[in-house]
Design a protein around this motif. Structure first.
Motif, short mmCIF file in Angstrom:
data_model
loop_
_atom_site.label_atom_id
_atom_site.label_comp_id
_atom_site.label_asym_id
_atom_site.label_seq_id
_atom_site.Cartn_x
_atom_site.Cartn_y
_atom_site.Cartn_z
N ARG A 105 0.85 -1.20 0.00
CA ARG A 105 0.00 0.00 0.00
C ARG A 105 0.88 1.24 0.00
O ARG A 105 1.74 1.41 0.87
CB ARG A 105 -0.92 0.01 1.22
N SER A 106 0.65 2.10 -0.97
CA SER A 106 1.47 3.30 -1.07
C SER A 106 1.08 4.35 -0.04
O SER A 106 1.89 5.21 0.30
CB SER A 106 1.36 3.90 -2.47
N ASP A 107 -0.15 4.27 0.47
CA ASP A 107 -0.64 5.31 1.38
C ASP A 107 -0.40 4.97 2.85
O ASP A 107 -0.36 5.87 3.69
CB ASP A 107 -2.12 5.56 1.15
N ASP A 108 -0.24 3.70 3.18
CA ASP A 108 -0.14 3.31 4.59
C ASP A 108 0.67 2.03 4.69
O ASP A 108 0.13 0.92 4.64
CB ASP A 108 -1.53 3.12 5.19
N ALA A 109 1.97 2.17 4.85
CA ALA A 109 2.84 0.99 4.91
C ALA A 109 2.53 0.12 6.11
O ALA A 109 2.66 -1.12 6.05
CB ALA A 109 4.30 1.44 4.96
N SER A 110 2.10 0.72 7.21
CA SER A 110 1.83 -0.07 8.41
C SER A 110 0.65 -1.01 8.23
O SER A 110 0.53 -2.01 8.93
CB SER A 110 1.57 0.86 9.60
N ALA A 111 -0.24 -0.70 7.28
CA ALA A 111 -1.41 -1.54 7.04
C ALA A 111 -1.17 -2.55 5.91
O ALA A 111 -2.06 -3.33 5.58
CB ALA A 111 -2.62 -0.67 6.69
N ALA A 112 0.02 -2.53 5.32
CA ALA A 112 0.32 -3.42 4.20
C ALA A 112 0.88 -4.75 4.71
O ALA A 112 1.41 -4.84 5.82
CB ALA A 112 1.33 -2.76 3.27
N THR A 113 0.78 -5.76 3.89
CA THR A 113 1.39 -7.05 4.22
C THR A 113 2.74 -7.23 3.52
O THR A 113 3.41 -8.23 3.75
CB THR A 113 0.46 -8.20 3.82
N ALA A 114 3.10 -6.30 2.67
CA ALA A 114 4.40 -6.35 1.99
C ALA A 114 4.92 -4.94 1.81
O ALA A 114 4.14 -3.99 1.66
CB ALA A 114 4.27 -7.05 0.64
N TRP A 115 6.23 -4.79 1.84
CA TRP A 115 6.87 -3.52 1.58
C TRP A 115 7.75 -3.64 0.35
O TRP A 115 8.35 -4.69 0.10
CB TRP A 115 7.75 -3.09 2.76
N THR A 116 7.84 -2.56 -0.41
CA THR A 116 8.72 -2.54 -1.58
C THR A 116 10.08 -2.00 -1.17
O THR A 116 10.19 -0.87 -0.70
CB THR A 116 8.14 -1.66 -2.69
N PRO A 117 11.14 -2.79 -1.34
CA PRO A 117 12.47 -2.30 -0.95
C PRO A 117 13.02 -1.31 -1.98
O PRO A 117 12.56 -1.26 -3.12
CB PRO A 117 13.31 -3.57 -0.91
N ALA A 118 14.00 -0.56 -1.56
CA ALA A 118 14.77 0.25 -2.51
C ALA A 118 15.72 -0.70 -3.22
O ALA A 118 16.53 -1.37 -2.59
CB ALA A 118 15.55 1.34 -1.77
N THR A 119 15.58 -0.79 -4.54
CA THR A 119 16.25 -1.85 -5.29
C THR A 119 17.20 -1.28 -6.34
O THR A 119 16.90 -0.28 -6.99
CB THR A 119 15.21 -2.73 -5.99
N GLY A 120 18.34 -1.92 -6.49
CA GLY A 120 19.29 -1.58 -7.54
C GLY A 120 19.97 -2.84 -8.01
O GLY A 120 19.97 -3.87 -7.33
N ARG A 121 20.55 -2.78 -9.21
CA ARG A 121 21.18 -3.96 -9.79
C ARG A 121 22.55 -3.63 -10.36
O ARG A 121 22.77 -2.54 -10.88
CB ARG A 121 20.29 -4.55 -10.90
N SER A 122 23.45 -4.61 -10.26
CA SER A 122 24.78 -4.46 -10.83
C SER A 122 25.33 -5.83 -11.14
O SER A 122 25.59 -6.63 -10.24
CB SER A 122 25.70 -3.74 -9.83
N GLU A 123 25.48 -6.12 -12.44
CA GLU A 123 26.13 -7.33 -12.92
C GLU A 123 25.64 -8.60 -12.22
O GLU A 123 26.41 -9.31 -11.56
CB GLU A 123 27.65 -7.20 -12.76
#
Length: 406
Positions: A105-123
């Protein structure tokens, strides 16, 4: 009692149904990663940003142009709720809970069952950062960026991070500023055993290499009975066949007056694996650094990059100066400092306006950058009087004075 931290996990979403509710800025940021993961994405929203709509038009996602309805999460594995309606978000989140669908949930992380991490990729490595307790997007993003940058530029190296493959990488180092080399080019530099560098490459990067790396100045390779380029080719082949990871660090882009193809062909004939890493060409970046756009609406709709290393009357010249003089767009000359007088005269002879603005940008993008302005009829004299030295990029055309206009 402290809340338990989130359990990190990597979801394999290829071919699995994902529902995204809301087509605004949050969806615009999150959708590319879901698409890249191969998810079967359905967007449910009456409207969407132009970028999200383009994803739907391209067939990357399905789009149902309506509001969320009960039952829309049937058969879904994952849901992203990103509407501006808090009541609707709560209702969708409740259905996800009943259906056992992991829900962000973008509006209320505390009410969500999943969080989106800050993600990056390298090789081949994915870095995903979550702060404990509750998400702190700025802190997560800062940590992610630091780790990914370290992996990319070689300052953060895990033991036995990867098996290096002997061979050669032709790396375009950009116009001179070490920050303008590509991420891939910088990573390959950090992994090299041998670096054969051009004079015009980003020299500051060589000081960052570990002590064991052998750095060879291409201009000082003993040529013996060989031509300079043959000697460089032989050095590349010799070190690669000795099992070394070799980087041929070139200025600009390997294929823009850089003899990259000649080196690639020599390596192929010798059976040596070669990777080509494009670089930022000085033909565009140096004018930009000096405040000159090579194209500009209403001024120039094309630009032409020309080698000026031989004079117009030299029988070796392959340039059609007469045709270039008829063009209305921008001319960008490389390697032309000592020939700019004859080149300017040839353009004027073939009809170019003598008052056409000209800029000479020496040592572009570096701390020594300077710009000298002239016109086509005066540029030869001005270049001599101002002692303009290579490397310099010369720009001819009305774009030179765009920034000076009210």
């Amino acid at each position: 009692m402290a809340e338990h931290p989130a359990y990190p996990v990597g979801l394999r979403l290829t071919g699995r149904r994902v529902i995204v509710v809301g087509g605004g800025q949050v969806a615009q940021r999150r959708l590319p990663a879901l698409i890249a993961a191969g998810a079967d994405v359905t967007l449910i929203s009456p409207s969407a940003t132009p970028s999200v709509e383009a994803m739907a038009d391209a067939g990357e996602i399905g789009w149902e142009r309506r509001r969320f309805q009960d039952g829309d999460l049937a058969d879904a594995w994952y849901a992203l709720v990103a509407t501006a309606d808090a009541e609707a978000n709560e209702r969708i989140s409740a259905e996800a809970e009943r259906s056992r669908v992991w829900c962000v949930r973008s509006d209320d992380a505390s009410a969500a069952t999943a969080w989106t991490p800050a993600t990056g990729r390298s090789e081949g490595v994915t870095v995903a950062v979550l702060t404990t307790d509750t998400p702190d997007p700025r802190r997560s993003a800062a940590i992610r960026d630091a780790v990914v940058e370290g992996l990319r530029d070689g300052t953060l190296v895990a033991p036995q991070q990867r098996t290096r493959t002997p061979g050669v990488a032709l790396v375009g180092g950009g116009p001179g500023d070490p920050d303008l080399i590509t991420v891939r080019g910088r990573r390959l530099l950090a992994e090299a055993d041998v670096v054969i560098a051009d004079r015009l490459g980003p020299r500051d990067l060589l000081d960052e290499l570990p002590p064991h790396v052998e750095v060879i100045d291409a201009a000082k390779i003993p040529y013996g009975r060989f031509m300079a380029q043959e000697a460089i080719n032989n050095a590349l082949i010799e070190h690669a066949k000795a099992g070394k990871a070799v980087v041929r660090l070139k200025g600009g882009d390997p294929y823009v007056f850089g003899r990259g193809m000649e080196e690639l062909q020599a390596l192929a004939e010798a059976g040596v694996a070669c990777t080509v890493v494009p670089g930022i060409s000085s033909s565009i970046s140096v004018p930009s650094a000096a405040g000159i756009p090579v194209t500009h609406r209403g001024v120039a709709h094309e630009f032409t990059v020309v080698s000026g290393h031989v004079a117009p009357d030299d029988p070796r010249s392959l340039v059609d100066w007469k045709s270039l003089a008829q063009l209305r767009g921008t001319l960008v000359l490389l390697m032309a400092v000592d020939k700019i007088g004859p080149i300017a005269q040839a353009l004027i002879t073939h009809g170019k306006n003598p008052r056409t603005p000209v800029a000479l940008v020496q040592e572009g993008t570096t701390a020594s950058q300077r710009r000298v302005d002239a016109t086509l009829e005066t540029v030869g004299e001005v270049a001599r009087a101002e002692e303009v030295k290579p490397p310099a990029v010369i720009v001819i055309g009305d774009v030179v004075t765009v920034n000076a206009r009210p």
